[in-house]
Design an enzyme around this catalytic site. Structure first.
Site, PDB file in Angstrom:
ATOM      1  N   ALA A   4      -5.132 -12.997-112.151  1.00 35.86           N
ATOM      2  CA  ALA A   4      -3.739 -12.844-111.433  1.00 35.86           C
ATOM      3  C   ALA A   4      -2.909 -14.005-111.521  1.00 35.86           C
ATOM      4  CB  ALA A   4      -4.340 -12.439-109.951  1.00 35.86           C
TER       5      ALA A   4
ATOM      6  N   GLU B  73       0.408   1.487 -97.282  1.00 34.44           N
ATOM      7  CA  GLU B  73       0.139   1.131 -98.760  1.00 34.44           C
ATOM      8  C   GLU B  73      -0.084   2.631 -99.248  1.00 34.44           C
ATOM      9  OE1 GLU B  73      -2.539  -1.645-100.581  1.00 34.44           O
ATOM     10  OE2 GLU B  73      -3.753  -0.002-101.352  1.00 34.44           O
TER      11      GLU B  73
ATOM     12  N   TRP C  71      -1.345   0.116-108.338  1.00 37.70           N
ATOM     13  CA  TRP C  71      -1.292   0.304-109.443  1.00 37.70           C
ATOM     14  C   TRP C  71      -2.396   1.201-109.989  1.00 37.70           C
ATOM     15  CZ3 TRP C  71       2.324  -0.077-113.009  1.00 37.70           C
ATOM     16  CH2 TRP C  71       1.966  -0.035-114.543  1.00 37.70           C
TER      17      TRP C  71
ATOM     18  N   TYR D   4      -9.292 -12.349-100.169  1.00 38.50           N
ATOM     19  CA  TYR D   4     -10.592 -11.886 -99.831  1.00 38.50           C
ATOM     20  C   TYR D   4     -11.391 -12.541 -98.684  1.00 38.50           C
ATOM     21  CZ  TYR D   4      -9.439  -9.687-104.078  1.00 38.50           C
ATOM     22  OH  TYR D   4      -8.894  -9.049-105.051  1.00 38.50           O
TER      23      TYR D   4
ATOM     24  N   HIS E 131       2.282  -2.922-107.072  1.00 44.10           N
ATOM     25  CA  HIS E 131       1.301  -3.595-107.631  1.00 44.10           C
ATOM     26  C   HIS E 131       1.116  -3.532-109.179  1.00 44.10           C
ATOM     27  CE1 HIS E 131      -1.560  -2.842-103.728  1.00 44.10           C
ATOM     28  NE2 HIS E 131      -0.301  -2.942-103.317  1.00 44.10           N
TER      29      HIS E 131
ATOM     30  N   TYR F  71      -3.743   0.556 -95.088  1.00 41.82           N
ATOM     31  CA  TYR F  71      -4.103   1.320 -96.057  1.00 41.82           C
ATOM     32  C   TYR F  71      -4.033   2.849 -95.707  1.00 41.82           C
ATOM     33  CZ  TYR F  71      -5.750  -2.972 -98.396  1.00 41.82           C
ATOM     34  OH  TYR F  71      -5.832  -4.283 -98.912  1.00 41.82           O
TER      35      TYR F  71
ATOM     36  N   LYS G 280      -3.740  12.366-107.128  1.00 40.73           N
ATOM     37  CA  LYS G 280      -4.534  12.808-108.374  1.00 40.73           C
ATOM     38  C   LYS G 280      -4.053  14.028-108.901  1.00 40.73           C
ATOM     39  CE  LYS G 280      -8.855  11.010-108.676  1.00 40.73           C
ATOM     40  NZ  LYS G 280      -9.323  10.616-107.235  1.00 40.73           N
TER      41      LYS G 280
ATOM     42  N   ASP H 251      -9.503  -4.470-111.662  1.00 36.43           N
ATOM     43  CA  ASP H 251     -11.503  -4.638-111.985  1.00 36.43           C
ATOM     44  C   ASP H 251     -11.405  -4.926-113.383  1.00 36.43           C
ATOM     45  OD1 ASP H 251     -12.196  -4.385-109.408  1.00 36.43           O
ATOM     46  OD2 ASP H 251     -11.814  -2.245-109.352  1.00 36.43           O
TER      47      ASP H 251
HETATM   48  C1  LIG Z   1      -4.346  -6.118-101.314  1.00 38.10           C
HETATM   49  C2  LIG Z   1      -5.007  -5.639-102.443  1.00 38.10           C
HETATM   50  C3  LIG Z   1      -4.415  -4.882-103.342  1.00 38.10           C
HETATM   51  C4  LIG Z   1      -5.159  -4.413-104.590  1.00 38.10           C
HETATM   52  N1  LIG Z   1      -4.640  -3.343-105.208  1.00 38.10           N
HETATM   53  C5  LIG Z   1      -4.989  -3.061-106.451  1.00 38.10           C
HETATM   54  C6  LIG Z   1      -4.192  -2.066-107.396  1.00 38.10           C
HETATM   55  O1  LIG Z   1      -3.347  -1.555-106.946  1.00 38.10           O
HETATM   56  N2  LIG Z   1      -4.838  -1.557-108.647  1.00 38.10           N
HETATM   57  C7  LIG Z   1      -6.081  -2.016-108.981  1.00 38.10           C
HETATM   58  O2  LIG Z   1      -6.589  -1.858-109.738  1.00 38.10           O
HETATM   59  N3  LIG Z   1      -6.877  -2.908-108.040  1.00 38.10           N
HETATM   60  C8  LIG Z   1      -6.137  -3.498-106.649  1.00 38.10           C
HETATM   61  N4  LIG Z   1      -7.031  -4.185-106.208  1.00 38.10           N
HETATM   62  C9  LIG Z   1      -8.164  -4.942-106.524  1.00 38.10           C
HETATM   63  C10 LIG Z   1      -8.341  -5.999-107.440  1.00 38.10           C
HETATM   64  O3  LIG Z   1      -7.635  -5.655-108.631  1.00 38.10           O
HETATM   65  C11 LIG Z   1      -9.696  -6.284-107.667  1.00 38.10           C
HETATM   66  O4  LIG Z   1     -10.180  -6.987-106.343  1.00 38.10           O
HETATM   67  C12 LIG Z   1      -9.900  -7.409-108.613  1.00 38.10           C
HETATM   68  O5  LIG Z   1     -11.308  -7.601-108.901  1.00 38.10           O
HETATM   69  C13 LIG Z   1      -9.477  -8.833-108.155  1.00 38.10           C
HETATM   70  O6  LIG Z   1      -8.121  -8.964-108.323  1.00 38.10           O
HETATM   71  P1  LIG Z   1      -7.354 -10.441-108.104  1.00 38.10           P
HETATM   72  O7  LIG Z   1      -5.839 -10.357-108.386  1.00 38.10           O
HETATM   73  O8  LIG Z   1      -7.638 -10.825-106.532  1.00 38.10           O
HETATM   74  O9  LIG Z   1      -8.157 -11.377-109.054  1.00 38.10           O
HETATM   75  P2  LIG Z   1      -8.088 -12.841-109.229  1.00 38.10           P
HETATM   76  O10 LIG Z   1      -7.408 -13.743-108.164  1.00 38.10           O
HETATM   77  O11 LIG Z   1      -7.798 -13.165-110.761  1.00 38.10           O
HETATM   78  O12 LIG Z   1      -9.593 -13.012-109.183  1.00 38.10           O
HETATM   79  C14 LIG Z   1     -10.466 -12.407-109.984  1.00 38.10           C
HETATM   80  C15 LIG Z   1     -11.769 -13.309-109.982  1.00 38.10           C
HETATM   81  O13 LIG Z   1     -11.701 -14.114-111.245  1.00 38.10           O
HETATM   82  C16 LIG Z   1     -11.765 -15.312-110.437  1.00 38.10           C
HETATM   83  N5  LIG Z   1     -11.075 -16.460-110.762  1.00 38.10           N
HETATM   84  C17 LIG Z   1      -9.867 -16.510-110.548  1.00 38.10           C
HETATM   85  N6  LIG Z   1      -8.964 -17.434-111.214  1.00 38.10           N
HETATM   86  C18 LIG Z   1      -9.978 -18.179-112.017  1.00 38.10           C
HETATM   87  C19 LIG Z   1     -10.250 -19.322-112.842  1.00 38.10           C
HETATM   88  N7  LIG Z   1      -8.848 -19.947-112.967  1.00 38.10           N
HETATM   89  N8  LIG Z   1     -11.315 -19.785-113.260  1.00 38.10           N
HETATM   90  C20 LIG Z   1     -12.478 -18.861-113.084  1.00 38.10           C
HETATM   91  N9  LIG Z   1     -12.418 -17.798-112.296  1.00 38.10           N
HETATM   92  C21 LIG Z   1     -11.360 -17.365-111.667  1.00 38.10           C
HETATM   93  C22 LIG Z   1     -11.624 -15.405-108.703  1.00 38.10           C
HETATM   94  O14 LIG Z   1     -12.573 -16.258-108.087  1.00 38.10           O
HETATM   95  C23 LIG Z   1     -12.273 -13.847-108.822  1.00 38.10           C
HETATM   96  O15 LIG Z   1     -13.879 -13.866-108.970  1.00 38.10           O
HETATM   97  C24 LIG Z   1      -6.442  -4.791-104.932  1.00 38.10           C
HETATM   98  C25 LIG Z   1      -6.901  -5.739-104.048  1.00 38.10           C
HETATM   99  C26 LIG Z   1      -6.351  -6.216-102.905  1.00 38.10           C
HETATM  100  C27 LIG Z   1      -7.030  -7.062-102.081  1.00 38.10           C
END
Ligand SMILES: Cc1cc2nc3c(=O)[nH]c(=O)nc-3n(C[C@H](O)[C@H](O)[C@H](O)COP(=O)(O)OP(=O)(O)OC[C@H]3O[C@@H](n4cnc5c(N)ncnc54)[C@H](O)[C@@H]3O)c2cc1C
Ligand SMILES: NC(=O)c1ccc[n+]([C@@H]2O[C@H](COP(=O)([O-])OP(=O)(O)OC[C@H]3O[C@@H](n4cnc5c(N)ncnc54)[C@H](O)[C@@H]3O)[C@@H](O)[C@H]2O)c1
Length: 628
Positions: free
Chosen positions: A131, A21, A53, A153, A81, A277, A26, A113
């Protein structure tokens, strides 16, 4: 080729694959140098690479550009991403189209986030709140063109520690069309493997790619663990803590520990891929891969130089440090120095490094939910309240501040009373270092780098200064020929007396059989990159408080009107002279609820503006806008 097919092939043949990754650097020079590194790391043979991203403005453009270059020029199977945060569907469309045009066929679909300001949270049209929604949208628009991965996670998520709920939501992402899972970084193999069983028990059968974060230095390891809130097995702490001051040993032991972690995962027979990473660095990932036998020990990147340009034309290293032997051998010099920024790599390091200034894998910004941060830092209403937080931090009673993510170090304790005194008078200190005139590299407080060396540093302090006092302070600095400074406002108005744009080494070490190592430098480009981050941390903190609250008003005012200034005493024999600059200076009305405004309306500085921030940034190839 789709990643799911590569992963299926690895499982079928029982030959594990790995991926790297990278994140958008910056600085512009960091981007250029990263291309060199990506090109070289191609030779390790990753099954694919990911580009994170970079939320907002230019950082997301750099993601798209990097995906294009990696896919088209370097022939690396690339996964882009993509996050939902602050992305109207038109922007999602643009990003997907850019990936499509580049021939990229893999997306890691993420939520990102959440925006800090809750009241501004709006799921954009099309409903990309989670997502899962993004996965559905990509499927709907592009059918099977993109293979879609999602995040997992095993250690929980900051805003959701309910593992059952997280599992339900993971299942929803897969049901929506996700075909593989990449996990957050972790160091606890047992916990991960238990989690894998739970994923399977939940009826999720797609491949899982564990996220592996190699260990570069003790400090960066500790910082990331704290930031990502992941559990570290005692064995790792026991292995690393006693050698924490010897970076070479930390890298060596760290390599063994990470290789052991990976081996345990692969030996489980449940996992056939590892996701590194890299933090845009090659060496520690390469060492782990060598230890695992996944690349051969002589499988270092070849000496190929980029076909369309000469790397040394990129001002990659100061020309005056190039050995005379390589005067006419640019390409092999590049190859020999490919790890030039690997060790050690402080956060004030070289802005030309692709890894410069990176705190965590994704975006900079304040960690913790608004509630957690209010619980930690309360609701300050006066400048005195803010200063008291800094004082509590310096006295070890508070474990972090928006700008200081780990507790005060024993190094700062040596100048603790001077720092506390500054804050008491309304100067908000952010970072500091005392001067050090040659102590052994294994010194328990100041030591770093390999055994048998000596380390040095110049006294340094970085603080937020009220416009009431900046003129007087700069006037005093300019009278002292040993002292240099950079001062900047949030909108980029930069003042400095630094004689050149180039680096001023503030930490350096002399080691047996090595050239002088200078891991910590101050220079215009890095300071401008840092100032965006520093002011963002402050405005993020303000946003933890509701829009009409006194705390919001106070912190925003400080961010809008105060100066971020760093001051170096270049005479490294002097430890306390730097504090003499502040004698008798004090912010008025620190207890006034409107003190920040008083300060704003107070005496405005008219110190000679040596450099205009916008202009200077442009000279260096950036505009401040680009860095935001
Ligand atoms: C491998 C990896 C790569 C990453 N790359 C990036 C990146 O490039 N750029 C960046 O900005 N961030 C990145 N992140 C961080 C990520 O964007 C954050 O961890 C974010 O807070 C969660 O993203 P997610 O896609 O897992 O979210 P989701 O799967 O959408 O979950 C987010 C939260 O919402 C809850 N949720 C999901 N679906 C529902 C529903 N139907 N109803 C109620 N609650 C729900 C989940 O339980 C969780 O608490 C990465 C994380 C990982 C593990
Ligand atoms: N000036 C630049 O060009 C530039 C560029 C990037 C980053 N940075 C700085 O990097 C810092 C982080 O670097 P790091 O991880 O090596 O250091 P760090 O955050 O661990 O702190 C470095 C030293 O400053 C001390 N310190 C921490 N908080 C302090 C405070 N509130 N007041 C006084 N001293 C404090 C620490 O104890 C430590 O000795 C950022 O806080 C920022 O100041 C500066």
């Amino acid at each position: 080729m789709h990643i799911k097919d590569k992963l299926a092939e690895a499982e079928r043949t029982k030959r594990p694959v790995f991926s790297f990754e990278f994140f958008p650097p910056k600085t512009e020079q960091g981007v250029i140098n990263l291309y060199d590194r990506m090109y070289n790391m191609h030779d390790f043979g990753p099954a694919f690479i990911d580009v994170t991203w970079g939320a907002g403005g230019s950082r997301s453009q750099i993601t798209c550009e990097m995906v294009h270059k990696a896919q088209t020029f370097f022939g690396l199977e690339t996964c882009m991403h993509l996050t939902c945060t602050d992305m109207p569907s038109s922007k999602i469309d643009e990003a997907l189209e850019a990936a499509h045009t580049a021939g990229c066929t893999n997306i890691l679909a993420l939520r990102g986030d959440p925006p800090r300001e809750k009241e501004k949270w709006q799921a954009v049209e099309g409903g990309f709140r989670y997502a899962r929604d993004l996965v559905k949208y990509i499927k709907q628009r592009y059918g099977n063109w993109f293979d879609i991965g999602v995040a997992g996670y095993p250690e929980g998520l900051e805003d959701n520690q309910d593992q059952d709920l997280l599992m339900e939501h993971l299942k929803e992402k897969i049901d929506a069309g996700g075909t593989f899972i990449v996990t957050q970084m972790f160091y606890d193999a047992e916990n991960f493997l238990l989690w894998v069983d739970k994923v399977r028990a939940a009826g999720i059968n797609v491949p899982i790619v564990p996220g592996i974060m190699p260990i570069q230095t003790w400090d960066s390891f500790k910082r990331r663990v704290g930031h990502m809130n992941v559990h570290v097995p005692q064995k790792m702490i026991d292995g690393l803590e006693p050698i924490r001051n010897d970076d070479a040993q930390v890298q060596e032991v760290g390599k063994d520990l990470i290789a052991e972690l990976c081996q345990k995962i692969l030996d489980s027979g449940k996992i056939f891929a590892l996701h590194f990473y890299t933090m845009n660095l090659a060496k520690s990932t390469r060492l782990v891969l060598e230890e695992l036998g996944l690349v051969s020990k002589d499988g270092t990147p070849s000496n190929r130089a980029l076909p369309w340009r000469q790397s040394l034309g990129l001002n990659r290293r100061e020309e005056d440090v190039r050995p005379i032997f390589w005067k006419n051998r640019n390409k092999s010099y590049v190859a020999r120095t490919q790890d030039w920024d690997e060790f050690p790599n402080g956060r004030w390091g070289d802005s030309r490094s692709p890894a410069f200034g990176e705190l965590d894998a994704y975006d900079v910004g304040l960690k913790g939910t608004n509630e957690q941060n209010i619980k930690l830092w309360g609701k300050p209403e006066t400048l005195r309240d803010v200063a008291n937080l800094f004082i509590r931090f310096l006295e070890g009673k508070l474990k972090n501040l928006p700008w200081s993510d780990s507790p005060i170090t024993s190094e700062a304790l040596g100048i603790q009373s001077e720092l506390v005194d500054l804050n008491r008078r309304g100067f908000l200190t952010i970072t500091s270092q005392p001067s050090v005139n040659g102590v052994k590299s294994n010194h328990p407080i100041h030591g770093w780098g390999p055994q048998g060396g000596y380390v040095y540093q110049k006294a340094y302090v970085e603080l937020l200064v009220s416009p009431q006092l900046i003129k007087e302070l700069i006037g005093r600095i300019e009278k002292n020929p040993n002292i240099t400074y950079y001062a900047v406002t949030q909108d980029g108005n930069l003042r400095t007396n630094a004689p050149t744009d180039g680096p001023n080494a503030v930490t350096w070490g002399v080691f047996p059989g090595k050239e002088i190592v200078q891991p910590t430098i101050i220079e215009t480009v890095s300071f401008l990159a840092w100032k965006d981050e520093a002011f963002k941390l402050g405005t993020d903190w303000a946003k933890c408080h509701s829009a009409m609250s006194p705390s919001r008003h106070l912190i925003d005012n400080i961010m809008d009107t105060w100066y971020l200034i760093n001051i170096v005493d270049n005479d490294f024999h002097q430890t306390l002279d730097i504090f003499k600059l502040f004698e008798g200076l004090k912010v008025k009305n620190m207890d006034d609820p409107a003190s920040a405004e008083t300060i704003m309306n107070g005496h405005q500085p008219d110190a000679r503006p040596l450099v205009n921030g916008e202009h200077k940034a442009a000279v260096n190839g950036f505009s401040n806008k680009d860095l935001n």
